[in-house]
Design an enzyme around this catalytic site. Structure first.
Site, mmCIF file in Angstrom:
data_model
loop_
_atom_site.group_PDB
_atom_site.id
_atom_site.type_symbol
_atom_site.label_atom_id
_atom_site.label_comp_id
_atom_site.label_asym_id
_atom_site.label_seq_id
_atom_site.Cartn_x
_atom_site.Cartn_y
_atom_site.Cartn_z
ATOM 1 N N SER A 288 -21.098 -32.753 8.746
ATOM 2 C CA SER A 288 -21.242 -34.207 8.674
ATOM 3 C C SER A 288 -19.902 -34.877 8.955
ATOM 4 O O SER A 288 -18.840 -34.298 8.728
ATOM 5 C CB SER A 288 -21.808 -34.636 7.325
ATOM 6 O OG SER A 288 -20.994 -34.196 6.265
ATOM 7 N N TYR A 558 -30.825 -33.804 -8.579
ATOM 8 C CA TYR A 558 -31.205 -33.233 -7.292
ATOM 9 C C TYR A 558 -32.432 -32.372 -7.509
ATOM 10 O O TYR A 558 -32.429 -31.520 -8.391
ATOM 11 C CB TYR A 558 -30.051 -32.318 -6.895
ATOM 12 C CG TYR A 558 -29.696 -32.345 -5.454
ATOM 13 C CD1 TYR A 558 -28.728 -33.206 -4.982
ATOM 14 C CD2 TYR A 558 -30.310 -31.471 -4.551
ATOM 15 C CE1 TYR A 558 -28.380 -33.207 -3.647
ATOM 16 C CE2 TYR A 558 -29.966 -31.484 -3.225
ATOM 17 C CZ TYR A 558 -29.003 -32.348 -2.768
ATOM 18 O OH TYR A 558 -28.664 -32.351 -1.451
#
Ligand SMILES: Cc1cc2nc3c(=O)[nH]c(=O)nc-3n(C[C@H](O)[C@H](O)[C@H](O)COP(=O)(O)OP(=O)(O)OC[C@H]3O[C@@H](n4cnc5c(N)ncnc54)[C@H](O)[C@@H]3O)c2cc1C
Lengths: 638, 691
Positions: A288, A558
């Site tokens: 990323s 998460y």
């Protein structure tokens, strides 16, 4: 993670320490050698030329223009790295890049088959090669292409190039690729080399009414990179990957000015060479990009020390159809009306292209130490994290995995000398002998990462372990901790393995006030199980979660969820329905729409209720002013 | 179609289900052995088990109680410490103390008593199995109807017998007036012994009329919620609030229901399972007591002695009892589109908050649904049908001339078919001649009716041996008591007939065949009678359709797109149904008339009930009114509640006490609509007034 970036290279704690110590020495040496005049290191100034291939500071970059040279077209990560079950039925991780590379994980098969009811006999292999003819021919805007040519900026309408930029890593995106299916893909790709290139491209796009979609590292998990099928204009993917230089480092103010296309691992490596780091480490940091982080409001694992992206940026430059937006100075905080950075951060490519960012940097820490704590149950674990947050003594990273993930972590243990009988038995043996009285089906583990100077780390460590002890937590070693973090870098690879055997899955996240953490974890996991049943999934799903970040007023949670789809005619649809239901459940339990993955197109439907009508109107009016022609037409967010 | 809520747990005729008589085993083997059996239930899997002491600790340490404690301290000037002490005292008084030893201790006498009172106690095994499964998965709320004191422990007894975790029971204490906190314990003294035993068996006590006592309310609600959140044990409570004196379902009370559901609304549990339970008695232990209560006779105190005096009760035969465990209901599934749980996102969940209109509507809907399912799951006895028919004869005839037995037999068999058509769970034993069945039912209920020389008479209680002559008023009340006793048995089957009966009434009163006109009148009746019968809010059009369907099914009417045509063959059905509702309509009209003509402009509830009774008695004595049922104070209160709901009777603003003002014109209008003088019109001040 890849061995060329920090934290993953060594064989264990001790050699890591050596490595860090050496690095530290290098840093000190560097300080001594450098002329101590203005503390400014200029690494690049001009826009790098088209054929100036020997540009010093972009050497050794990870991401080439042609991503296909090193990366998979229908799965996660490097082509040379993947999980597979070898002829003996043992799981193996190929390649040389990671700590796990070349290793065998004997317990994984048992865990895999046991957890999902999957079988190595039942394979679902992916389409082996990308057939260019299956890709729609590009719709080109000839006038745009002509003028672009004259600028000398490189571009392509090669099918492979376009397919690579047509997706992120949502399950449905990868699933379609594996089946060799391509929807609407960008009609061409452009590779600007610097800010000025971007300015030119945006001008031309406005002039010729072309749709631009910024593309950073392609790790989006919100359908942000998906081309809107209803878009009739020519879609141009603006790939920032070649804008990857550190332009200067300001040692007096500890900032670095960086081009937005640089990917995380390059940024850290290059800064490390000068003795610095940003400390921003999202799990996707290998691929990323800085611009992507800004555009999605990313969050790194070590935010407790370094902050999230919004805490890290000092200055942003973005090219919009209206022109360039930036602040006039680099004051560390300003009271000048609403912070314009906050229009940019999280804009998800809808307003313009982030081209350059000034970021805070820190000296590379002297000492790093992993750790782990085992708790008798998840409730105790959460209570401990809450207390740690209350005392504001969170280590660089602290993550709490639930029982299922804890078992999963064990399944990934590489082969060691001792012989494994069966996965669960081994587990029991280990934990019954080691942690007397803990129920192996309830216990859970927190992984820790401490950073700083040695003394402080050890002190800090003690403080945290003392708190943990109050909640029944027992220290469980550095090794378990380190493996926990490694897992986050390989988990994306593991999904590809699952997909070879009828197992699909994904993760999603939220943030939630402390008092709701347990409730949301329980309810969302249970909702997933129930929805899977309702949607006709034949096998019990894996439904698990972890608390990955702590804040004063809440935490980031998460969820991972995966199931065996044998017997389902439309598994992706079933998957999406379950995920949708899970998100509804999150919202109903006081969770946010997203802590860091962003909204994209996947979660757009909930934006209005999330930010209120007026909020939505505000965002829309900004979009209307900045980009009235909707040049940045990826249709995310709004 | 008749089973209107899909899977409500009832299924067809009774003989197709697996009903087990739990007394059979008790008659064969040792009661002591039973009381000492190894009890090995599968507990709730969602949370670790916790002790009663842990539970109380969690309640006292809760954030919610902290808030309230502080608030109360501020308001009263007491110190936080003192208030906390008081809260702790309240909890002590309230809290159960579930001990298996006591369940065993209770089990033994309970076995003995049950065998003495009842021929059998039938339990639907399938329901019990489903329950056993359900308690492992989610917190379970057991929701029985309430018809007798015997209800109180029978469920625990069954669960103990079948290895299901024994419930914690929310028990109300009726009629205790609390003057000051210090007197609380004394007021409870009367219940001390029984109280202690019950408490050990899992009961906890709720004072009635607690609305005003903030601290008490807070302790109670936190206690209930903690039990649910932790899945401490299944929780049992009576959603009807009180024991029904009329044997007709009572409109649900929402306080407890709110508390129980809140943990789901606020996301503190994944789901909650509601298990409606229908308890049906062939003959109710307290039958005559109930009738007297309805007539305002002084009630024996609910004290230990009161209960023990029931020894006389032990000598009688009460037939069979039926316990039907309904299908477990998932609150999550039921509330799916009924509540937006995000509404709790912005305020700490521990903070005391009034439920929103949405939440209240949802709770009310669920509560009504449960009561309807209780109704559908209850077992109807032949006697209930007989009582319905007997009551359709003029009271004077019943007491003086009697009804020919053969006529009753004939009509009862006719009604049996109708009831079965309408989906009743009828307990009509096979293999015995029908007349024997009816005869033995009559014998069982000889306290209410008797057969002499081929005719059946209503039995009035023996005249008390008194010196002076009995007054006409007393005599009327004696008749009324007998009528009300019989009416209560009729009431047991009312829910089967009420919807078609309302349609029959609509047809009769409007003299119309237009479906939409009938539907309007039907809705009007529902509006008037929704404190009398159970209608699920928001379902009136389905109720109407159901009524049409049933009347058609019974061959009473023909139904086309827009019209309902009465068939000749249907006159018997229609007139029976209409007559069934008649006593209620007349009772309501009496109250309406009183309010319009005689009543004061404003009144308190305390005054109005005796005044109404006197007035009604006068009407009866003058021969103007033949409906003795109009003397029932429950019905009178229902009328007043309905008028309050419709905002025709309103609290007067001036007075602090419960003073009410009447809008006479509106009352008159309702009376006129009900008698067919004017067409129905909206009764609601605002369209949203009724949730
Ligand atoms: C395995 C895995 C782990 C992950 N872990 C994390 C994590 O720990 N923390 C976290 O925050 N996220 C994580 N993510 C999500 C993702 O990595 C982030 O959203 C990341 O910020 C996206 O960056 P990118 O460069 O890949 O952007 P892309 O995926 O290429 O693009 C994302 C969006 O940003 C826009 N965009 C990209 N570059 C620019 C630019 N220069 N100017 C304007 N707009 C731009 C795009 O148009 C698009 O809308 C993870 C994803 C995966 C697959």
């Amino acid at each position: 993670m890849a061995s060329n970036s920090s934290g993953g290279g060594g064989e264990g704690g001790s050699s890591d320490r050596q490595r860090i110590a050496q690095q530290r020495l290098r840093i000190i040496a560097g300080h001594l050698q450098r002329p101590a005049d203005d503390g400014l290191i200029v690494l690049a100034a001009e826009c790098k030329g088209q054929n100036n291939k020997t540009e010093a500071s972009s050497e050794g970059r990870t991401v080439p223009r042609r991503r296909q040279e090193i990366m998979k077209w229908n799965g996660w990560g490097y082509s040379d790295s993947k999980f597979l079950f070898n002829k003996k039925g043992q799981a193996e991780f190929t390649g040389k890049r990671y700590r796990l590379s070349g290793m065998i994980m004997p317990a994984l098969k048992d865990w895999f088959e046991g957890t999902f009811g999957a079988s190595l006999q039942h394979k679902t292999p992916a389409t082996p090669v990308l057939t260019s003819s299956a890709v729609q021919p590009p719709t080109l805007n000839e006038a745009f292409v002509e003028e672009l040519k004259s600028t000398g900026i490189s571009f392509s309408h090669n099918a492979e190039d376009r397919v690579f930029r047509a997706h992120g890593h949502c399950l449905h995106e990868i699933f379609a690729l594996r089946e060799g299916k391509f929807g609407r893909v960008p009609d061409m790709v452009v590779w600007p080399n610097c800010h000025n290139d971007v300015v030119k491209i945006v001008e031309l796009a406005c002039k010729h009414n072309v749709c631009l979609m910024p593309y950073g590292g392609g790790t989006s998990v919100s359908s942000a990179l998906e081309c809107p099928p209803e878009e009739t204009r020519s879609i141009v993917s603006l790939d920032t990957s070649q804008m990857n230089r550190i332009l200067w480092i300001d040692e007096k103010n500890l900032t670095a000015h960086v081009e937005a296309g640089i990917v995380g691992q390059d940024l850290e490596r290059l800064l490390n060479e000068s003795g610095y780091c940003t400390g921003h480490e999202p799990d996707s940091m290998e691929f990323s990009s800085l611009g992507g982080w800004v555009a999605t409001r990313a969050s790194g694992m070590k935010k407790n020390i370094y902050g999230n992206i919004e805490d890290l940026v000092v200055h942003i430059k973005m090219v919009t159809p209206r022109g360039v937006i930036e602040k006039s100075c680099q004051g560390p905080r300003m009271s000048t009306g609403p912070d314009i950075h906050h229009f940019i951060m999280g804009s998800e490519g809808t307003l313009g292209v982030v081209t350059e960012v000034t970021m805070k940097i820190r000296p590379v820490p002297e000492y790093q130490k992993y750790g782990s704590v085992v708790f008798p149950n998840f409730e105790q674990g959460v209570a401990c994290l809450r207390e740690v947050a209350k005392q504001r003594c969170a280590p660089a990273s602290i993550r709490l995995m639930d029982n299922e993930q804890f078992k999963f972590g064990h399944a990934l243990k590489p082969q060691v000398s001792s012989i494994f009988t069966s996965f669960l038995e081994g587990l029991k043996k280990l934990y019954i002998t080691k942690f007397k009285g803990f129920d192996p089906n309830r216990l859970c583990v927190a992984t820790l990462l401490f950073e700083g100077d040695r003394e402080k780390v050890l002190q800090h460590e003690k403080q945290v372990y003392d708190i943990a002890a109050k909640f029944g937590g027992l220290a469980a070693g550095e090794d378990n901790g380190q493996r926990g973090y490694m897992l986050t870098f390989v988990i994306a690879y593991l999904r590809d393995l699952g997909m070879d055997y009828y197992v699909i899955g994904e993760s999603f996240e939220t943030s939630v006030p402390w008092d709701r953490v347990l409730d949301i974890c329980r309810n969302v996991k249970a909702r997933i199980v129930r929805e899977c049943k309702d949607k006709g999934v034949q096998f019990p799903p894996l439904s698990t979660c972890r608390v990955t970040q702590t804040y004063d007023a809440g935490a980031c949670v998460y969820f991972y969820f995966a199931f065996n789809y044998r017997g389902l005619s439309d598994p992706v649809h079933a998957y999406e329905q379950v995920e949708h239901a899970a998100r509804e459940e999150i919202l109903a339990n006081g969770g946010s729409l997203s802590h860091h993955h962003g909204v994209g197109k996947l979660r757009k439907e909930w934006m209005r209720e999330t930010v209120s009508n007026v909020g939505m109107g505000m965002l829309k009016s900004v979009k209307e002013y900045v980009d009235p022609q909707n040049i940045f037409g990826n249709r995310n967010l709004l | 179609m008749t089973s209107s809520f899909g899977d409500s747990g009832r299924s067809g005729p009774l003989d197709e289900e697996e009903l087990v008589d739990i007394l059979e085993e008790r008659r064969r083997s040792s009661d002591l052995g039973h009381a000492l059996r190894t009890f090995s239930p599968h507990p709730y899997k969602g949370a670790p088990t916790c002790s009663a002491a842990d539970l109380n600790k969690a309640v006292l340490e809760s954030q919610h109680l902290h808030y309230i404690t502080k608030e109360v301290a501020m308001e009263t000037g007491a110190t936080v410490e003192e208030v906390r002490e008081e809260a702790s005292g309240i909890l002590e008084e309230m809290s159960q103390n579930l001990q298996l030893g006591f369940i065993r201790l209770m089990g033994y006498p309970l076995s003995k008593v049950s065998k003495k009172l009842f021929r059998s106690i039938f339990v639907n095994m399938e329901g019990l199995n489903r329950l056993q499964q359900a308690v492992q998965e989610n917190p379970v709320i057991l929701m029985p109807n309430h018809r007798s004191y015997f209800d109180f422990l029978v469920i625990s007894y069954i669960m103990f017998t079948y290895d299901i975790p024994v419930p914690v029971i929310a028990a109300g204490i009726r009629n205790t007036v609390f003057i000051s906190p210090s007197l609380r314990c004394e007021a409870l003294a009367g219940m001390k012994l029984v109280g202690r035993i019950l408490r050990r068996s899992g009961a906890f006590f709720i004072r009635r009329a607690i609305g005003s006592d903030k601290l008490y309310w807070a302790v109670l609600s936190e206690y209930v919620k903690t039990i649910v959140r932790r899945g401490f044990a299944p929780m049992e409570f009576y959603v009807e609030g009180l024991r029904s004196r009329t044997l007709k379902s009572l409109t649900p009370k929402l306080g407890m229901m709110n508390m129980v559901l809140e943990p789901f609304f606020k996301g503190e549990v994944f789901d909650i399972t509601l298990v409606p339970i229908s308890l049906s008695y062939d003959r109710v232990l307290e039958e005559s007591l109930l009738a007297h209560e309805l007539l305002g006779a002084p009630k024996p105190k609910e004290s230990t002695t009161g209960l023990l005096k029931a020894t006389k009760v032990l000598q009688e035969d009460y037939g069979s009892m039926f316990v039907n465990f309904g299908r477990p209901l998932s609150v999550r599934d039921l509330c799916q589109d009924k509540i937006n749980r995000c509404q709790y996102n912005l305020i700490p969940r521990d903070l005391p908050q009034k439920p929103t209109a949405e939440a209240q509507a949802c709770v009310s809907w669920l509560a009504h649904l449960v009561v309807r399912i209780q109704e559908e799951g209850s077992v109807i006895s032949p006697w209930s049908l007989m009582a319905s028919l007997l009551l359709q004869a003029p009271t004077a005839v019943l007491t003086e001339e009697g009804l020919p037995w053969h006529r009753l037999t004939e009509k009862t068999l006719w009604l049996r078919r109708l009831a079965l058509d309408f989906g009743a769970r009828l307990n009509w034993p096979g293999g015995v001649p029908d007349s024997n069945v009816m005869q033995s039912n009559l014998v069982l209920h000889r306290s209410v009716a008797q057969r002499k020389t081929g005719r059946v008479y209503l039995v009035r209680e023996d005249e008390p041996a008194r010196k002076h002559l009995i007054s006409p008023e007393e005599d009327a009340h004696r008749t009324a008591a007998a009528v009300l006793m019989m009416a209560s048995y009729r009431n047991q089957c009312l829910h089967i007939f009420v919807r078609p009966a309302m349609l029959a009434t609509a047809i009769h009163i409007t003299k119309s065949g237009q479906k939409d006109e009938l539907s309007t009148f039907f809705c009007f009746l529902q509006d008037i009678f929704s404190n009398e019968f159970i209608f699920i809010p928001g379902r009136s059009s389905q109720d109407f359709e159901e009524a049409c369907f049933l009347l058609k099914k019974s061959g009473a009417v023909h139904i086309s797109q827009e019209e309902v045509t009465v068939l000749d063959a249907g006159l018997e059905v229609l007139s029976f149904l209409q007559a069934l509702l008649q006593p209620f309509i007349e009772s309501y009209q009496v109250v309406f008339r009183y309010l319009c003509e005689n009543g004061p402009h404003s009144f308190s509830e305390k005054q109005i009930i005796p005044a109404l009774r006197d007035w009604t008695t006068k009407l009866i004595l003058s021969g103007e009114l033949h409906t003795y049922e109009a003397l029932s104070s429950d019905t009178q209160k229902n009328v007043l509640s309905a008028l309050r709901r419709l905002e025709i009777v309103t609290k007067s603003r001036a007075s602090e006490q419960n003073e009410f003002g009447v809008n006479r014109e509106a009352v008159k209008r309702i009376g006129d609509i009900l008698s067919g003088k004017i067409p129905p019109q909206s009764l609601h001040p605002t369209p949203l007034a009724r949730l």
